[in-house]
Scaffold this motif. Structure first.
Motif, PDB file in Angstrom:
ATOM      1  N   SER A 158      26.524  -4.217  12.223  1.00 36.02           N
ATOM      2  CA  SER A 158      25.187  -3.943  11.678  1.00 36.02           C
ATOM      3  C   SER A 158      24.124  -4.756  12.400  1.00 36.02           C
ATOM      4  N   ALA A 159      24.444  -6.004  12.741  1.00 32.35           N
ATOM      5  CA  ALA A 159      23.477  -6.869  13.422  1.00 32.35           C
ATOM      6  C   ALA A 159      23.103  -6.306  14.782  1.00 32.35           C
ATOM      7  N   GLU A 163      29.553  -6.854   9.471  1.00 32.02           N
ATOM      8  CA  GLU A 163      28.188  -7.381   9.533  1.00 32.02           C
ATOM      9  C   GLU A 163      27.720  -7.507  10.975  1.00 32.02           C
ATOM     10  N   SER A 209      21.134  -2.934  14.495  1.00 30.32           N
ATOM     11  CA  SER A 209      19.741  -3.112  14.087  1.00 30.32           C
ATOM     12  C   SER A 209      18.855  -3.560  15.245  1.00 30.32           C
ATOM     13  N   VAL A 267      18.660 -10.380  19.502  1.00 25.69           N
ATOM     14  CA  VAL A 267      19.368 -10.093  18.251  1.00 25.69           C
ATOM     15  C   VAL A 267      19.093 -11.231  17.277  1.00 25.69           C
ATOM     16  N   GLN A 268      18.661 -10.893  16.098  1.00 24.98           N
ATOM     17  CA  GLN A 268      18.402 -11.882  15.042  1.00 24.98           C
ATOM     18  C   GLN A 268      18.832 -11.261  13.728  1.00 24.98           C
ATOM     19  N   TYR A 269      19.851 -11.838  13.105  1.00 24.81           N
ATOM     20  CA  TYR A 269      20.395 -11.243  11.881  1.00 24.81           C
ATOM     21  C   TYR A 269      20.836 -12.341  10.930  1.00 24.81           C
ATOM     22  N   ASP A 270      20.447 -12.218   9.676  1.00 26.02           N
ATOM     23  CA  ASP A 270      20.882 -13.141   8.626  1.00 26.02           C
ATOM     24  C   ASP A 270      21.484 -12.321   7.498  1.00 26.02           C
ATOM     25  N   GLY A 271      22.798 -12.390   7.357  1.00 21.10           N
ATOM     26  CA  GLY A 271      23.490 -11.646   6.317  1.00 21.10           C
ATOM     27  C   GLY A 271      24.083 -12.548   5.257  1.00 21.10           C
ATOM     28  N   THR A 330      22.572 -14.728  16.276  1.00 21.86           N
ATOM     29  CA  THR A 330      21.426 -14.863  17.167  1.00 21.86           C
ATOM     30  C   THR A 330      21.918 -14.681  18.603  1.00 21.86           C
ATOM     31  N   ARG A 347      25.461 -15.247  10.263  1.00 24.29           N
ATOM     32  CA  ARG A 347      24.167 -15.313  10.945  1.00 24.29           C
ATOM     33  C   ARG A 347      24.423 -15.072  12.425  1.00 24.29           C
TER      34      ARG A 347
END
Length: 640
Positions: free
Chosen positions: A319-320, A316, A323, A223-227, A233, A231
């Motif tokens: 969503s992370a 968020e 995705s 998992v890698q997400y930057d909102g 990981t 953030r």
């Protein structure tokens, strides 16, 4: 009347210890966090008798100044917080200065420490919080601390301690989560001299391997997400490694291992329809928010936090995780167990001792004479002499570029004569094309299934057998059709084109006046779901049409359940309210296990599965299992 008086330091420390030090694992947590705050890159933890007899933690951090050794065990003495510092925005794990004083108050403690660059170190020993002696000593750079005889002076606390095994397990769990929170630090853990964990201090994947082993490691999804405000990981697990509790879930917020039911529920929401009811996904997720938007000073052990804009952060997070999930992550790989050498030897010995009867040998010779089978068949495959049915064609099938129903309307299909033999897997079984006429009427994620599919047939009238490259795919026909029906209804809801079925007579549902008002306030949502309804007097609702998937259900009970869902969920999406009922309806109207399918029905299911976003049924059961060719060859001893 008792007069108010100030408690002495020893009594105050014991009271504080009741909040901070509850069991051996809480001592380890505080000491390891101190080591991390000291800048350690290597930490060693050892316990004896579940941590009740001894806990030892050593590190290679910055060490403690000799003049501060005794001060470190005073309550509210800390080098991490300064007067005037705000509680919001703290970056260190510790900040209260209560840990060492609380631990020393209920145990016998010995600590040695040497600052970096110093020639010698300093040692100190305490009993019940009182300094026994302090002395210079030679020791490595860093700090080592022994905690012996925990709760020796507070026997009332001992009755709340569980068995040695339970306390050892709690210590291991606590150390494991610290390893996951700080994968860049090498942490070793031993119990009674036996090493249990050794993280290399490299990356999170290696830390997960060190704590959970290869089974978990092989089923990880990154998992890698930057909102905007978050953030994320880490790793989540596929459905193969789900559990019946949350013990395999680790939540890390700004470097702190915390407990948060809301964060766990958010991750479960992202796994909706991919996880069976009663199962919880595996995850190790590190959430990073702005320090000033988090308050860690809400729990004595700092295991709980308070977040500003919590709802936005949780949205968020959903969503992370969503995705990171894809149809490929829903595929389950089956590994066939191999017999051990001992079992193989046993089989071989039985084979050697067993003599084949002469009548079986004659039967085998007669059978060989009836069938002409070349040792090395040509490209066309094996040819059976005088085969009664030549209609079986197992050559690779070209998958249609459009749904079967559309092709059948455009291209007339030559009907076989009654004398012609039907395929073996559909003999004497009525076709179910009407059940399968589900148009792919919504844009979805492509690539759910591989393109190179070759239909083999059907097993037990329940599972579809399909070859894809070097793998054998086994597909649950009921789960697959249930997913397709469910996706069709979702697509209709998204376009607000739900097919409604008028009722011959209105169904009148009696309810409380406030419930009637609740329905009227959300009437537009009910309309989007396919209902046609209005008031019927003061305390009733008349339903004149329902979604087609609701046909056959107890409409009265189903509608009352939906109204209760609105009441409990508050601001809810239409799907959240109606989902359980839709799932049941889709299950009821789908192809059942034990229902034989023909070649074309199987092809149509596969064609539609290629467009579905999830390869699990709405209940969370897997649709596809995969057996690799290599696993089969290993079990047949074709390869080693």
């Amino acid at each position: 009347m008792n007069r108010i008086q100030l408690l002495d330091q020893a009594t105050a420390n014991k009271i504080a210890a009741g909040e901070v030090v509850t069991r051996p694992s809480s001592v380890i947590k505080e000491l390891v966090e101190n080591a991390i705050d000291a800048g350690a890159t290597s930490i060693y933890v050892e316990i004896k008798n579940g941590g009740m007899k001894e806990i030892y933690v050593s590190d290679n951090g910055g060490g403690i100044h000799p003049d501060d050794m005794a001060l470190a065990f005073r309550r509210h003495a800390t080098g991490k917080t300064r007067p005037g510092d705000e509680m919001f925005g703290l970056s260190s794990l510790g900040f209260r200065g209560e840990a060492l004083s609380s631990i020393a108050a209920v145990s016998r403690v010995k600590m040695v420490s040497r600052m970096r660059g110093a020639e010698t170190g300093q040692g100190i020993e305490l009993e019940g919080g009182e300094v026994v002696r302090q002395y210079p000593i030679g020791c490595p750079e860093g700090t080592g601390i022994y905690v012996n005889d925990l709760f020796y002076n507070t026997p009332a606390r001992l009755k709340y301690i569980k068995s040695i095994g339970a306390e050892s397990a709690s210590c291991a769990d606590g150390v494991g989560r610290l390893i996951l929170a700080y994968p860049e630090i090498s942490i070793r853990y031993s119990n009674n001299g036996s090493p249990l964990y050794h993280s290399p201090g490299t990356c999170l994947a290696d830390a997960i391997l060190a704590v959970y082993g290869k089974e978990i490691y092989d089923n990880l999804i990154p998992v890698q997400y930057d909102g905007k405000g978050l953030r994320v990981t880490g790793y989540i697990g596929n459905g193969t490694i789900s559990r019946r509790n949350r013990s395999f879930q680790t939540t890390i917020v700004n470097g702190r291992v915390v407990r948060s039911a809301k964060i766990s529920n958010a991750v479960s929401t992202a796994f909706s329809e991919r996880m069976m009811i009663g199962k919880f996904p595996f995850y190790v997720l590190s959430l990073t928010v702005k320090q000033e938007r988090m308050d860690a000073n809400v729990h004595p052990q700092k295991t709980e936090i308070k977040l500003l804009d919590e709802d936005a952060i949780l949205a968020e997070l959903v969503s992370a995780v969503e995705s990171a999930l894809s149809p490929k992550s829903d595929l389950r790989r089956l590994t066939l167990p191999q017999k051990t050498p001992k079992e193989q030897d046993s089989l071989a010995s039985v084979s050697e001792k067993t003599e084949i009867p002469e009548e079986y040998k004659r039967m085998a010779d007669d059978f060989a004479g009836e069938i002409a089978m070349p040792a090395f068949p040509k490209k066309g495959g094996f040819r059976v002499k005088d085969a009664p049915d030549a209609s079986l064609d197992f050559s690779p099938i070209q998958m249609p570029s459009q749904p079967l129903k559309e092709r059948m309307e455009k291209e007339p299909v030559e009907q076989p004569k009654e004398s012609q033999a039907k395929p073996a897997f559909s003999q004497g079984v009525p076709m179910v094309a009407d059940q399968l006429s589900l148009p792919v009427d919504h844009p979805r994620a492509a690539g759910s299934l591989p393109v190179d599919l070759r239909i083999i047939g059907q097993a037990f009238a329940t599972y579809l057998l399909v070859q894809s490259g070097e793998s054998l795919m086994i597909i649950d026909q009921h789960a697959a059709h249930e997913r397709l029906n469910y996706d069709r209804y979702l697509a209709q809801m998204e376009r607000q084109q739900v097919i409604s079925q008028p009722l011959l007579a209105p169904c009148v549902v009696t309810m409380a006046v406030e419930e009637v008002q609740l329905v009227l306030d959300h009437k537009d949502i009910f309309l989007s779901m396919g209902f046609d309804l209005d008031t019927f007097g003061l305390g009733a609702i008349a339903i004149r049409a329902v979604p087609s998937v609701f046909s056959g259900l107890d409409l009265h009970a189903a509608f009352l359940d939906m109204v209760e869902q609105f009441r409990s969920l508050g601001k809810a999406s239409p799907l959240a309210v109606v989902r359980d009922r839709i799932v049941r309806a889709c299950c009821r109207m789908s192809i059942k296990a034990g229902q034989p399918l023909g070649h074309e029905e199987i092809a149509q299911i596969l064609q539609m599965l290629k467009t579905t976003p999830k390869l699990t049924c709405p209940h969370g059961r897997p649709i596809v299992m995969i057996i690799a060719k290599g696993d089969l060859e290993k079990n047949f001893k074709r390869i080693q």
